[in-house]
Design a protein around this motif. Sequence first.
Motif, PDB file in Angstrom:
ATOM      1  N   VAL A  44     -36.270 -24.910 -36.370  1.00  0.00           N
ATOM      2  CA  VAL A  44     -36.922 -24.536 -37.779  1.00  0.00           C
ATOM      3  C   VAL A  44     -38.278 -24.305 -37.803  1.00  0.00           C
ATOM      4  CG1 VAL A  44     -37.219 -25.865 -40.014  1.00  0.00           C
ATOM      5  CG2 VAL A  44     -35.302 -26.535 -38.702  1.00  0.00           C
ATOM      6  N   ARG A  45     -38.591 -23.272 -38.699  1.00  0.00           N
ATOM      7  CA  ARG A  45     -40.023 -22.748 -38.670  1.00  0.00           C
ATOM      8  C   ARG A  45     -40.177 -22.611 -40.339  1.00  0.00           C
ATOM      9  NH1 ARG A  45     -42.800 -17.190 -36.593  1.00  0.00           N
ATOM     10  NH2 ARG A  45     -44.940 -18.044 -36.481  1.00  0.00           N
ATOM     11  N   ASP A  90     -42.714 -31.006 -45.233  1.00  0.00           N
ATOM     12  CA  ASP A  90     -43.544 -31.299 -44.241  1.00  0.00           C
ATOM     13  C   ASP A  90     -42.961 -31.248 -42.841  1.00  0.00           C
ATOM     14  OD1 ASP A  90     -45.770 -32.093 -43.301  1.00  0.00           O
ATOM     15  OD2 ASP A  90     -45.331 -34.158 -43.383  1.00  0.00           O
ATOM     16  N   VAL A  91     -43.660 -30.405 -42.211  1.00  0.00           N
ATOM     17  CA  VAL A  91     -42.891 -30.344 -40.619  1.00  0.00           C
ATOM     18  C   VAL A  91     -44.130 -31.193 -39.886  1.00  0.00           C
ATOM     19  CG1 VAL A  91     -42.737 -28.880 -38.948  1.00  0.00           C
ATOM     20  CG2 VAL A  91     -42.064 -28.098 -41.269  1.00  0.00           C
ATOM     21  N   ILE A  92     -43.484 -32.161 -38.872  1.00  0.00           N
ATOM     22  CA  ILE A  92     -44.043 -32.877 -38.096  1.00  0.00           C
ATOM     23  C   ILE A  92     -43.852 -32.254 -36.556  1.00  0.00           C
ATOM     24  CG2 ILE A  92     -44.379 -35.180 -37.056  1.00  0.00           C
ATOM     25  CD1 ILE A  92     -43.396 -36.158 -39.830  1.00  0.00           C
ATOM     26  N   GLY A  93     -44.691 -31.407 -36.112  1.00  0.00           N
ATOM     27  CA  GLY A  93     -44.158 -30.429 -34.862  1.00  0.00           C
ATOM     28  C   GLY A  93     -44.253 -31.313 -33.712  1.00  0.00           C
ATOM     29  N   PRO A  94     -45.027 -32.218 -33.268  1.00  0.00           N
ATOM     30  CA  PRO A  94     -44.738 -33.041 -32.246  1.00  0.00           C
ATOM     31  C   PRO A  94     -43.466 -33.797 -32.153  1.00  0.00           C
ATOM     32  CG  PRO A  94     -46.979 -33.363 -32.993  1.00  0.00           C
ATOM     33  CD  PRO A  94     -46.150 -32.575 -34.007  1.00  0.00           C
ATOM     34  N   GLU A 102     -39.813 -32.689 -36.210  1.00  0.00           N
ATOM     35  CA  GLU A 102     -39.095 -33.232 -37.397  1.00  0.00           C
ATOM     36  C   GLU A 102     -39.455 -32.429 -38.587  1.00  0.00           C
ATOM     37  OE1 GLU A 102     -38.733 -37.866 -37.658  1.00  0.00           O
ATOM     38  OE2 GLU A 102     -40.239 -37.394 -39.169  1.00  0.00           O
ATOM     39  N   VAL A 103     -38.483 -32.481 -39.580  1.00  0.00           N
ATOM     40  CA  VAL A 103     -38.573 -31.899 -40.961  1.00  0.00           C
ATOM     41  C   VAL A 103     -38.257 -32.886 -42.009  1.00  0.00           C
ATOM     42  CG1 VAL A 103     -38.032 -30.092 -42.351  1.00  0.00           C
ATOM     43  CG2 VAL A 103     -38.098 -29.672 -40.210  1.00  0.00           C
ATOM     44  N   PHE A 141     -35.413 -34.961 -40.789  1.00  0.00           N
ATOM     45  CA  PHE A 141     -34.360 -34.399 -39.954  1.00  0.00           C
ATOM     46  C   PHE A 141     -35.067 -34.022 -38.765  1.00  0.00           C
ATOM     47  CE2 PHE A 141     -33.042 -33.595 -44.150  1.00  0.00           C
ATOM     48  CZ  PHE A 141     -31.509 -34.103 -44.272  1.00  0.00           C
ATOM     49  N   THR A 142     -34.226 -34.417 -37.573  1.00  0.00           N
ATOM     50  CA  THR A 142     -35.059 -34.093 -36.258  1.00  0.00           C
ATOM     51  C   THR A 142     -34.105 -32.812 -35.552  1.00  0.00           C
ATOM     52  OG1 THR A 142     -35.747 -36.204 -35.946  1.00  0.00           O
ATOM     53  CG2 THR A 142     -35.815 -34.879 -33.861  1.00  0.00           C
ATOM     54  N   PHE A 143     -34.875 -31.798 -34.873  1.00  0.00           N
ATOM     55  CA  PHE A 143     -34.461 -30.705 -34.495  1.00  0.00           C
ATOM     56  C   PHE A 143     -34.921 -30.547 -32.956  1.00  0.00           C
ATOM     57  CE2 PHE A 143     -34.702 -30.118 -38.911  1.00  0.00           C
ATOM     58  CZ  PHE A 143     -33.465 -29.738 -39.190  1.00  0.00           C
ATOM     59  N   ASP A 144     -34.547 -29.497 -32.395  1.00  0.00           N
ATOM     60  CA  ASP A 144     -34.852 -29.447 -30.946  1.00  0.00           C
ATOM     61  C   ASP A 144     -36.404 -28.938 -30.892  1.00  0.00           C
ATOM     62  OD1 ASP A 144     -32.475 -29.779 -29.311  1.00  0.00           O
ATOM     63  OD2 ASP A 144     -31.970 -28.122 -30.502  1.00  0.00           O
ATOM     64  N   HIS A 145     -36.703 -28.011 -32.102  1.00  0.00           N
ATOM     65  CA  HIS A 145     -38.057 -27.646 -32.355  1.00  0.00           C
ATOM     66  C   HIS A 145     -38.066 -27.537 -33.478  1.00  0.00           C
ATOM     67  CE1 HIS A 145     -38.489 -26.325 -28.094  1.00  0.00           C
ATOM     68  NE2 HIS A 145     -37.134 -25.992 -28.162  1.00  0.00           N
TER      69      HIS A 145
END
Length: 360
Positions: free
Chosen positions: A47-48, A66-70, A73-74, A86-90
């Motif tokens: 997700v970007r 809000d995006v938590i990059g490390p 998580e979105v 929600f948690t993704f691969d990236h």
Amino acid sequence: RSQPLPFPVAETPDQRPVESQSAWAVSTMADAMDLVVEGDATVCVAVRMRPMSAKELREGGEICVDVIGPKAEVVLQREGFQDKSFTFDHAFGSDSSQVQVFRALGIQLLDKAFSGYNATIFAYGQTGSGKTHTMMADRNTGEDAGLIPRISEGLFDRTTKLASPSRKFLICCSFLEIYNEIVFDLLQPKGTAMPAGGLEIREAKGMGVYVKDLQEIVVDTAERLQHLINKGFAHRATAATQMNATSSRSHCIFTIKLHQKDDHVSANNNFSKMNLVDLAGSERASRTGAEGSTLKEGANINKSLSALGNVINSLSKLAAGNKKVFIPYRNSKLTRVLQESLGGNALTTMMAALSPAKTN
């Protein structure tokens, strides 16, 4: 060797008046993650989020994502409700760079291709969410170059390093767009007449699904490949809407075929295909202000995206053990062309582009 991409679908964005299209994209992509088999690396979901646009700032738009990059998580935020994460691969925030996206998504695609696997990247999301920016952006080799030019450059960097008198590479490419459910060749030579109904999609034993009379051009340098990319995008259909001044009105698929031959190591004798797909964005006519032909384009875009969701939903049921499920590939030109990339031997990466604004 591959897991069909699970992508449950219930409603199209136009049918969801309460939740935003950005929230719809995040939740469906997260559902896809839930169905990926543990340890299977054939499906990658990213997700970007883009920065707020000038239009959204003028409208007094508030950030609701809000995006938590490390943590990849979105978090969706809605006043009066508990936050949903929600948690993704990236997950890439609004401050992410094109280089970051390429390192996370583009390098693994090249790794798979050189190992003999097919690979596909989808840029998915509502109109104006930044799909074309991520896939293309500056088509020159600049700081802002997107995934397609960076993958093309990385491809030739690798072949130059790996090539030897005993190991040879052949690279072919094609570029098509699907506009109002009609297939066009974006690399068609000047003076060549296009069939009235566009190009035909055929299927043949030993070849699988292919587009009849689609130009496949052999390229031997990164510069030549870049020239063909520029040529194709110059012909792509775009239009101005209230949400995007250069809205893509068609789906485009840039395909690179890689043939490898090694006289000494038989394991290196393989063929792979990379599909780099920039989908047109889902949209609401009430938000885009589309009229006439632009409204018709939007309806066809939403229809084909819905068909894509239905196909992947059926594939997820098939993967769950339901052998009687019907896969409706023929309901859309988009799903028909990508039939082998969705259900075959492929690494499939879905990159969801999001607008952070609550108004969207």
